[in-house]
Design an enzyme around this catalytic site. Structure first.
Site, PDB file in Angstrom:
ATOM      1  N   TRP A 142      16.737 -19.208 -15.761  1.00  8.86           N
ATOM      2  CA  TRP A 142      17.923 -19.216 -16.607  1.00  8.86           C
ATOM      3  C   TRP A 142      18.528 -20.598 -16.775  1.00  8.86           C
ATOM      4  CZ3 TRP A 142      21.474 -21.345 -13.481  1.00  8.86           C
ATOM      5  CH2 TRP A 142      21.372 -21.104 -12.096  1.00  8.86           C
ATOM      6  N   ASN A 143      18.158 -21.579 -15.936  1.00  2.00           N
ATOM      7  CA  ASN A 143      18.938 -22.817 -15.914  1.00  2.00           C
ATOM      8  C   ASN A 143      18.617 -23.783 -17.052  1.00  2.00           C
ATOM      9  OD1 ASN A 143      16.441 -23.168 -14.666  1.00  2.00           O
ATOM     10  ND2 ASN A 143      17.197 -24.661 -13.178  1.00  2.00           N
TER      11      ASN A 143
ATOM     12  N   ARG B  51       8.253 -26.155 -22.550  1.00  2.00           N
ATOM     13  CA  ARG B  51       7.344 -26.837 -21.624  1.00  2.00           C
ATOM     14  C   ARG B  51       6.110 -25.990 -21.316  1.00  2.00           C
ATOM     15  NH1 ARG B  51      10.149 -29.508 -16.469  1.00  2.00           N
ATOM     16  NH2 ARG B  51       9.611 -27.620 -15.346  1.00  2.00           N
TER      17      ARG B  51
ATOM     18  N   LYS C 135       8.494 -14.018 -20.926  1.00  2.00           N
ATOM     19  CA  LYS C 135       9.533 -13.155 -20.356  1.00  2.00           C
ATOM     20  C   LYS C 135      10.658 -14.080 -19.909  1.00  2.00           C
ATOM     21  CE  LYS C 135      11.141 -11.951 -16.922  1.00  2.00           C
ATOM     22  NZ  LYS C 135      12.561 -12.208 -16.419  1.00  2.00           N
ATOM     23  N   PRO C 136      11.712 -14.249 -20.730  1.00  2.00           N
ATOM     24  CA  PRO C 136      12.804 -15.143 -20.343  1.00  2.00           C
ATOM     25  C   PRO C 136      13.699 -14.492 -19.295  1.00  2.00           C
ATOM     26  CG  PRO C 136      13.315 -14.092 -22.432  1.00  2.00           C
ATOM     27  CD  PRO C 136      11.934 -13.636 -22.051  1.00  2.00           C
ATOM     28  N   ALA C 137      14.496 -15.307 -18.626  1.00  2.00           N
ATOM     29  CA  ALA C 137      15.436 -14.795 -17.627  1.00  2.00           C
ATOM     30  C   ALA C 137      16.439 -13.853 -18.288  1.00  2.00           C
ATOM     31  CB  ALA C 137      16.166 -15.961 -16.964  1.00  2.00           C
TER      32      ALA C 137
ATOM     33  N   SER D 164      12.158 -19.356  -7.984  1.00  2.00           N
ATOM     34  CA  SER D 164      12.244 -19.513  -6.539  1.00  2.00           C
ATOM     35  C   SER D 164      10.877 -19.435  -5.878  1.00  2.00           C
ATOM     36  CB  SER D 164      13.159 -18.439  -5.948  1.00  2.00           C
ATOM     37  OG  SER D 164      12.522 -17.175  -5.985  1.00  2.00           O
TER      38      SER D 164
ATOM     39  N   GLU E   1       6.048 -23.600 -10.628  1.00  2.00           N
ATOM     40  CA  GLU E   1       7.048 -24.648 -10.421  1.00  2.00           C
ATOM     41  C   GLU E   1       8.182 -23.968  -9.666  1.00  2.00           C
ATOM     42  OE1 GLU E   1      10.191 -26.477 -10.332  1.00  2.00           O
ATOM     43  OE2 GLU E   1      10.362 -26.201 -12.499  1.00  2.00           O
TER      44      GLU E   1
ATOM     45  N   ARG F  46      24.100 -32.989 -13.028  1.00  3.44           N
ATOM     46  CA  ARG F  46      23.459 -32.504 -14.245  1.00  3.44           C
ATOM     47  C   ARG F  46      23.278 -30.993 -14.140  1.00  3.44           C
ATOM     48  NH1 ARG F  46      17.228 -32.773 -15.640  1.00  3.44           N
ATOM     49  NH2 ARG F  46      17.246 -32.334 -17.867  1.00  3.44           N
TER      50      ARG F  46
ATOM     51  N   CYS G 112      16.262 -27.654 -10.298  1.00  2.99           N
ATOM     52  CA  CYS G 112      15.348 -27.744  -9.157  1.00  2.99           C
ATOM     53  C   CYS G 112      15.135 -29.184  -8.711  1.00  2.99           C
ATOM     54  CB  CYS G 112      14.018 -27.080  -9.492  1.00  2.99           C
ATOM     55  SG  CYS G 112      13.255 -27.709 -10.996  1.00  2.99           S
TER      56      CYS G 112
ATOM     57  N   GLU H 179       3.185 -29.660 -15.351  1.00  7.87           N
ATOM     58  CA  GLU H 179       3.612 -29.420 -16.726  1.00  7.87           C
ATOM     59  C   GLU H 179       4.026 -30.752 -17.334  1.00  7.87           C
ATOM     60  OE1 GLU H 179       5.247 -24.859 -16.566  1.00  7.87           O
ATOM     61  OE2 GLU H 179       6.662 -26.435 -15.993  1.00  7.87           O
TER      62      GLU H 179
END
Length: 489
Positions: A161-162, A170, A185-187, A240, A261, A289, A295, A469
């Site tokens: 989501w961030n 990416r 599949k997005p958050a 995570s 990642e 930021r 991450c 990536e």
């Protein structure tokens, strides 16, 4: 989407269905889930909640489109990506507004993400025609060795989501450049930006079934059957370490290519010879930021004892004047965290640090009122084994510990299982080379707090993940190498 920045107008133009086989559709069960504004806790809109049946329909569409997309000329794939870059930049204000609404980041950060995320489209549009192999004589002279590359096949992407635009571009950009079809599949906290990006891809002419988008509020029942299906050939996940590890176990049964990642806990090293002003500016950039919800965020700041007080005081003054508020308001420096659960985790980490003897120089308590706000916080005298130093904070908290020697700080920096990013502030270039070789991280920033770039490989070591990536390395994650042996006669 039209080029407007009014939040209501932007929301009204975003698709809220599933993108499957080139068509926007409702979820097969008719279900929806709500998307919240973290600045207020109020509902922005509702989107279709994909079911396991919808997930399989997306895989059907991706598998059906794979052969034709793989056979599409590299230049054609490149031009579609270039067109997507142009349209994304054209709609930068709309996309930034949308990200701010659903994720909370200040508009300035959101605009920066549009630029960064769009660059993956341009970069990989330029890489698509450069996929190549080699031709050589075998050492014995009996064979000619011919190698060629081909796309791995349908890919499943699970994004966080961030960074809702950049994480999509990416992954999707190199896959499309390589000739792979995709399922995104997005958050569930931030699906709107992904859906708006899907609309851009449709408008520029990406063929039906090449990109499918399936937001859902119950991920595993939807993605699990896709991962187990033999038609899927690649899984890429950002999130995570715990979830990534579970997905790797799922992927192993199907022997899938994987890119992971995963979590980070970046060390930020400030040596006695560092430019103090540059170190403070770099710490602000690497820490605040995205409100620290990155991450690559500077999670644990190790400062040489001889300058620790000066650094802590300067960082406190730098943070003191920052404005905390809704990201949608121009002039906001620090927006809300993504949820009450995330804010509660930050509160717990700071509380544990206090109990362990840390001193609070600034902040330290959540902001009252609606929304999930937490102020910029500076902690000093933090024990190196405090949870705030060993767990990923994902909040605007800068914990400072001290060190005496290079050997000591290397041991501290490398003392965790994760290894994504690390930062070094020093004017000694020999030290830079030594530390770059010894730090157990995949990304090293030297005298800067911002290093992510579409032209550079992004990824970690140890429990921070697998694969890269971005950069010339990024497209290789979506290609198989095929060897053809030809008699030399």
């Amino acid at each position: 989407m039209t080029t407007v920045t009014d939040p209501t107008a932007v929301l009204s133009t975003v698709p809220t269905g599933l993108l499957i086989g080139g068509q926007w559709r409702d979820a097969s069960g008719g279900g929806t889930f709500e998307v919240l504004d973290p600045a207020t806790g109020e509902v922005l809109t509702s989107v279709a909640d994909a079911t396991p049946e919808d997930g399989m329909a997306a895989l059907d569409a991706a598998a059906a489109a794979q052969a034709e997309w793989a056979a599409t000329a590299p230049r054609t794939r490149a031009e579609l990506l270039r067109a997507a870059w142009e349209l994304t930049i054209e709609r930068a204000d709309d996309l930034a507004t949308l990200m701010t609404l659903e994720m909370g980041k200040p508009l300035a950060d959101a605009r920066g993400e549009v630029t960064y995320g769009a660059e993956f489209l341009r970069w990989f549009s330029e890489e698509a025609p450069r996929i190549n192999g080699r031709y050589q004589t075998a050492p014995e002279g009996t064979l000619r060795i011919l190698t060629t590359k081909r796309p791995v096949g349908p890919c499943l992407f699970i994004t966080p989501w961030n960074f809702p635009l950049a994480m999509a571009t990416r992954k999707i950009a190199p896959a499309l450049a390589a000739g792979c079809t995709t399922i995104l599949k997005p958050a569930n906290a931030t699906p709107l930006t992904a859906l708006a990006f899907g609309q851009i891809l449709r408008e520029v002419g990406v063929p039906d079934g090449v990109v499918n988008i399936i937001p859902t509020n119950t991920a595993q029942p939807v993605t699990g059957p896709i991962i187990q299906d033999r038609r899927l050939r690649k899984l890429s996940f950002t999130g995570s370490t715990a979830v990534g590890s579970a997905l790797l176990k799922e992927a192993a049964d199907n022997v899938l290519r994987t890119s992971m990642e995963l979590g980070g806990c970046a060390p930020f090293l400030v040596f006695e010879d560092a430019d103090l002003d540059a170190a403070v500016a770099g710490a602000r950039l690497a820490k605040l930021r995205n409100m620290g919800e990155a991450c690559t965020a500077a999670n644990r700041l190790y400062v040489h004892r001889s300058i620790a007080d000066d650094f802590a005081n300067a960082l406190t003054e730098n943070f003191r004047g920052l404005r905390v508020g809704p990201g949608i308001e121009e002039g906001t420096d620090v927006g809300p965290l993504i949820s009450e659960d995330q804010r509660s985790k930050v509160v717990e980490l700071v509380s544990a640090a206090r109990d362990g003897g840390a001193r609070v120089l600034l902040g330290g308590d959540p902001v009252d009122g609606p929304g999930y706000f937490y102020p910029p916080t500076v902690l000093t005298d933090v024990p190196t084994d405090s949870p705030v130093m060993t767990e990923e904070i994902f909040g605007p908290v800068a914990p400072i510990a001290t060190f005496e020697s290079e050997e000591e700080v290397i041991a501290l920096a490398n003392g965790l299982d994760v290894g994504l990013a690390g930062y070094i502030f020093t004017n000694d270039m020999q030290r830079v080379l030594r530390l770059s070789e010894r730090l157990e991280v995949g990304l090293v920033g030297v005298n800067t707090g911002l290093i992510s770039n579409a032209a550079a490989p992004f990824g970690g070591v140890k429990h921070s993940g697998l694969g890269r990536e971005g950069g010339v390395e990024g497209i290789e994650e979506f290609l198989e190498t095929i060897y053809v042996g030809i008699p030399a006669t």
